[in-house]
Design a protein around this motif. Structure first.
Motif, PDB file in Angstrom:
ATOM      1  N   LEU A 282       0.704  -1.204   0.065  1.00 45.61           N
ATOM      2  CA  LEU A 282      -0.059   0.002   0.033  1.00 45.61           C
ATOM      3  C   LEU A 282       0.876   1.246   0.108  1.00 45.61           C
ATOM      4  CD1 LEU A 282      -2.757  -1.040   2.488  1.00 45.61           C
ATOM      5  CD2 LEU A 282      -3.048  -0.947  -0.084  1.00 45.61           C
ATOM      6  N   GLY A 283       2.326   0.987  -0.111  1.00 41.40           N
ATOM      7  CA  GLY A 283       3.096   2.459  -0.187  1.00 41.40           C
ATOM      8  C   GLY A 283       3.355   2.758   1.312  1.00 41.40           C
ATOM      9  N   LYS A 284       2.986   2.000   2.349  1.00 44.78           N
ATOM     10  CA  LYS A 284       2.952   2.625   3.764  1.00 44.78           C
ATOM     11  C   LYS A 284       4.564   2.202   4.150  1.00 44.78           C
ATOM     12  CE  LYS A 284      -1.270   4.063   3.620  1.00 44.78           C
ATOM     13  NZ  LYS A 284      -2.200   3.895   5.218  1.00 44.78           N
ATOM     14  N   GLN A 285       4.815   3.058   5.152  1.00 47.79           N
ATOM     15  CA  GLN A 285       6.302   2.648   5.933  1.00 47.79           C
ATOM     16  C   GLN A 285       6.088   1.528   6.672  1.00 47.79           C
ATOM     17  OE1 GLN A 285       9.430   4.699   5.568  1.00 47.79           O
ATOM     18  NE2 GLN A 285       9.791   2.561   6.317  1.00 47.79           N
ATOM     19  N   VAL A 286       7.129   0.663   6.499  1.00 52.50           N
ATOM     20  CA  VAL A 286       7.312  -0.529   7.226  1.00 52.50           C
ATOM     21  C   VAL A 286       8.359  -0.494   8.331  1.00 52.50           C
ATOM     22  CG1 VAL A 286       7.562  -3.017   7.125  1.00 52.50           C
ATOM     23  CG2 VAL A 286       6.015  -1.787   5.472  1.00 52.50           C
ATOM     24  N   MET A 287       8.392  -0.757   9.611  1.00 55.09           N
ATOM     25  CA  MET A 287       9.338  -0.414  10.329  1.00 55.09           C
ATOM     26  C   MET A 287       9.584  -1.994  11.237  1.00 55.09           C
ATOM     27  SD  MET A 287       8.225   3.192  11.501  1.00 55.09           S
ATOM     28  CE  MET A 287       6.420   2.850  11.052  1.00 55.09           C
ATOM     29  N   ALA A 288      10.712  -2.192  11.535  1.00 53.95           N
ATOM     30  CA  ALA A 288      10.896  -3.363  12.358  1.00 53.95           C
ATOM     31  C   ALA A 288      12.048  -3.091  13.572  1.00 53.95           C
ATOM     32  CB  ALA A 288      11.314  -4.571  11.600  1.00 53.95           C
ATOM     33  N   VAL A 289      11.635  -4.022  14.647  1.00 53.17           N
ATOM     34  CA  VAL A 289      12.409  -3.778  15.963  1.00 53.17           C
ATOM     35  C   VAL A 289      13.339  -5.194  15.867  1.00 53.17           C
ATOM     36  CG1 VAL A 289      12.438  -3.948  18.329  1.00 53.17           C
ATOM     37  CG2 VAL A 289      10.581  -2.385  17.267  1.00 53.17           C
ATOM     38  N   PRO A 290      14.739  -5.086  15.898  1.00 52.35           N
ATOM     39  CA  PRO A 290      15.399  -6.135  15.982  1.00 52.35           C
ATOM     40  C   PRO A 290      15.532  -6.920  17.365  1.00 52.35           C
ATOM     41  CG  PRO A 290      16.884  -4.020  16.101  1.00 52.35           C
ATOM     42  CD  PRO A 290      15.446  -3.668  15.871  1.00 52.35           C
ATOM     43  N   GLY A 291      15.688  -8.096  17.210  1.00 52.06           N
ATOM     44  CA  GLY A 291      15.942  -8.795  18.545  1.00 52.06           C
ATOM     45  C   GLY A 291      16.877  -9.853  18.687  1.00 52.06           C
ATOM     46  N   PRO A 292      16.895 -10.748  19.657  1.00 54.33           N
ATOM     47  CA  PRO A 292      18.030 -11.699  19.449  1.00 54.33           C
ATOM     48  C   PRO A 292      18.019 -12.684  18.438  1.00 54.33           C
ATOM     49  CG  PRO A 292      16.822 -11.646  21.706  1.00 54.33           C
ATOM     50  CD  PRO A 292      15.912 -10.758  20.549  1.00 54.33           C
ATOM     51  N   VAL A 293      19.175 -12.846  17.867  1.00 55.49           N
ATOM     52  CA  VAL A 293      19.462 -13.660  16.642  1.00 55.49           C
ATOM     53  C   VAL A 293      18.820 -15.157  17.027  1.00 55.49           C
ATOM     54  CG1 VAL A 293      21.092 -12.290  15.519  1.00 55.49           C
ATOM     55  CG2 VAL A 293      21.827 -14.032  16.899  1.00 55.49           C
ATOM     56  N   THR A 294      18.873 -15.649  18.331  1.00 54.96           N
ATOM     57  CA  THR A 294      18.555 -16.883  18.769  1.00 54.96           C
ATOM     58  C   THR A 294      17.090 -16.881  18.882  1.00 54.96           C
ATOM     59  OG1 THR A 294      19.134 -16.008  20.789  1.00 54.96           O
ATOM     60  CG2 THR A 294      20.983 -17.211  19.803  1.00 54.96           C
ATOM     61  N   SER A 298      11.911 -13.163  16.410  1.00 54.27           N
ATOM     62  CA  SER A 298      12.365 -12.046  15.765  1.00 54.27           C
ATOM     63  C   SER A 298      12.696 -12.294  14.357  1.00 54.27           C
ATOM     64  CB  SER A 298      13.674 -11.696  16.401  1.00 54.27           C
ATOM     65  OG  SER A 298      13.019 -10.976  17.700  1.00 54.27           O
ATOM     66  N   VAL A 299      12.700 -13.829  13.908  1.00 51.85           N
ATOM     67  CA  VAL A 299      13.035 -14.197  12.558  1.00 51.85           C
ATOM     68  C   VAL A 299      12.347 -13.120  11.541  1.00 51.85           C
ATOM     69  CG1 VAL A 299      13.144 -15.877  10.843  1.00 51.85           C
ATOM     70  CG2 VAL A 299      13.765 -16.380  13.122  1.00 51.85           C
ATOM     71  N   GLY A 300      10.920 -13.108  11.784  1.00 51.39           N
ATOM     72  CA  GLY A 300      10.395 -12.073  10.683  1.00 51.39           C
ATOM     73  C   GLY A 300      10.961 -10.846  10.470  1.00 51.39           C
ATOM     74  N   CYS A 301      11.305 -10.170  11.788  1.00 46.96           N
ATOM     75  CA  CYS A 301      11.737  -8.855  11.883  1.00 46.96           C
ATOM     76  C   CYS A 301      13.218  -8.668  11.102  1.00 46.96           C
ATOM     77  CB  CYS A 301      11.796  -8.390  13.199  1.00 46.96           C
ATOM     78  SG  CYS A 301      10.380  -8.208  14.232  1.00 46.96           S
ATOM     79  N   HIS A 302      13.779  -9.747  11.281  1.00 47.35           N
ATOM     80  CA  HIS A 302      15.204  -9.749  10.791  1.00 47.35           C
ATOM     81  C   HIS A 302      15.116 -10.066   9.155  1.00 47.35           C
ATOM     82  CE1 HIS A 302      16.660 -11.097  14.820  1.00 47.35           C
ATOM     83  NE2 HIS A 302      16.677  -9.806  14.946  1.00 47.35           N
ATOM     84  N   GLU A 303      14.069 -10.833   8.733  1.00 50.63           N
ATOM     85  CA  GLU A 303      13.897 -10.810   7.307  1.00 50.63           C
ATOM     86  C   GLU A 303      13.579  -9.775   6.658  1.00 50.63           C
ATOM     87  OE1 GLU A 303      14.582 -13.688   5.299  1.00 50.63           O
ATOM     88  OE2 GLU A 303      15.811 -14.092   7.151  1.00 50.63           O
ATOM     89  N   LEU A 304      12.697  -8.992   7.259  1.00 54.53           N
ATOM     90  CA  LEU A 304      12.170  -7.603   6.633  1.00 54.53           C
ATOM     91  C   LEU A 304      13.342  -6.654   6.940  1.00 54.53           C
ATOM     92  CD1 LEU A 304       8.918  -6.871   8.582  1.00 54.53           C
ATOM     93  CD2 LEU A 304       9.140  -7.420   6.307  1.00 54.53           C
TER      94      LEU A 304
END
Length: 410
Positions: A282-294, A298-304
């Motif tokens: 939709l052209g909206k801003q997407v933001m993600a919060v990083p988390g522990p790699v373990t 947080s896998v989805g956030c890191h993929e984004l």
């Protein structure tokens, strides 16, 4: 008066047809599941009143009649409006001033990009179609709350870290008079809503069921608090059950109502990721919060974040508003860096300082040998280092000056 009689009266006196338009849209909200491209285009082309007349008279196309099915003979529009009134809710329609025209406009534009495939009506491929109407419960005006709003979404099976971050973001955004929008679910959604409520700020919960039956039941008290000060919003009429496919349809509305979507925690395949992908389309801003790699949450956030230009990394509300706020008003300050006496030293001065011993003073010639520079360079920088209280003359040579102990805390 029956629905058909109301429709005929509206056709005869179109200037006084607003109550009938509302009743027609109430009927349409129950007739077909939201997010169906063909149906939205049909109503948009002929208008809500004429759409209901053609469906109930059997004059609509076979495709439209097939979508409505046996519901064409039913009429619960008045009952739905009365149920809404009893629980303090109302029906907001595109003809109302309260309709959030600007945020939902992105949904209208997106329909042109979606394939018109009558064979594929699965919820996963449903188009980002604008709602025909919205059932709203709460004192806030939908257009005003949606104007400055941010979605915070994430996993139901959240971690303590994720809930802490979501709550902080919700609180900080609400403090700045921004509306926090989420889905009212367990985990990240609930934490974001609670954060906003703790700051006495506005928050919107977009439901996949009727606004008179908060779901999940375990969040009933929370959703009722939201209804007291913010808004509960749904495309489904009062009494509608939270069927599983409705949550994915609901997610497109969360993405469209807001200026941007923050994913706090999300598995690789989840409703939160679906919301983020919808916001991106939709052209909206997407933001993600990083988390522990373990952390699997947080896998989805890191993929984004790994996808180039797919999402912006955010850690605070200031970062969020830097991405979606008004230009020149909501810019985030850079993170503060503690300054020390070493800041601003030249390369030679740093090397001489590193060459100074801790206890026994040494001659400038010795410092020059260790630092790898000329003795004149050492003599030139020593006075400045002494003024900065970094070195001191011991009587026999130069050494590091003792640093003051930090003041005790508590």
């Amino acid at each position: 008066m029956t629905l058909d009689e109301d429709l005929e009266e509206a056709a005869a006196a179109p200037d006084d047809a607003m109550p009938v338009v509302r009743r027609a849209r109430a009927w349409l909200s129950r007739a077909v599941e939201p997010g169906t491209v063909d149906f939205w285009r049909f109503v948009d082309r002929v208008g809500p009143v004429e759409a209901v007349r053609e469906i109930r008279a059997g004059r609509a196309t076979a495709r439209i009649l097939g979508l409505v099915g046996a519901r064409a003979e039913q009429d619960e529009s008045l009952a739905d409006l009365r149920r809404a009134e009893r629980c303090g809710a109302r029906l907001v329609i595109p003809e109302d001033e309260e309709w959030p025209e600007f945020p939902l406009h992105s949904l209208t534009l997106a329909t042109a990009e979606e394939p018109d495939d009558p064979k594929d009506q699965s919820p996963r491929t449903i188009a980002p179609v604008p709602p025909l109407a919205l059932w709203v419960r709460g004192p806030g005006r939908l257009d005003e709350l949606a104007d400055r709003s941010v979605a915070i979404v994430g996993s139901r099976a959240s971690t303590a870290y994720g809930e802490h971050v979501a709550g902080e973001l919700g609180y900080q955004l609400a403090e700045r008079a921004w509306t926090v929008v989420s889905g009212g679910a367990f985990g990240i959604d609930a934490a974001a809503h609670r954060g906003a409520l703790a700051a006495d700020g506005p928050t919107i919960a977009v439901l996949a069921c009727g606004v008179d039956r908060p779901y999940p039941a375990g969040n009933g008290a929370l959703l009722n608090r939201i209804a007291d000060s913010g808004l509960l919003v749904s495309e489904w009429p009062p009494g509608a059950a939270p069927h599983q496919h409705r949550f994915l349809v609901r997610n497109r509305l969360i993405a469209a109502l807001t200026r941007g979507t923050v994913v706090v925690e999300a598995a690789a395949r989840s409703g939160a990721m679906a919301t983020a992908n919808r916001a991106k389309k939709l052209g909206k801003q997407v933001m993600a919060v990083p988390g522990p790699v373990t952390s699997a949450m947080s896998v989805g956030c890191h993929e984004l974040l790994r996808e180039q230009e797919a999402a912006r990394l955010v850690a605070t509300a200031a970062h969020v508003l830097d991405a979606v706020g008004d230009f020149g008003v909501d810019l985030a300050d850079r993170a503060e860096r503690p300054r020390t006496a070493r800041d601003g030293l030249s390369d030679i001065a740093r090397r001489v300082l590193d060459a100074c011993p801790v206890r026994v003073g040494v001659a400038p010639e010795r410092l020059a040998a260790v630092a790898g520079c000329d003795v004149l360079d050492v003599l030139r920088v020593l006075p400045a280092l002494e003024l900065a209280e970094l070195v001191q003359w011991s009587g026999t040579g130069w050494r590091l000056a003792p640093q003051p102990k930090p003041a005790p805390t508590g």
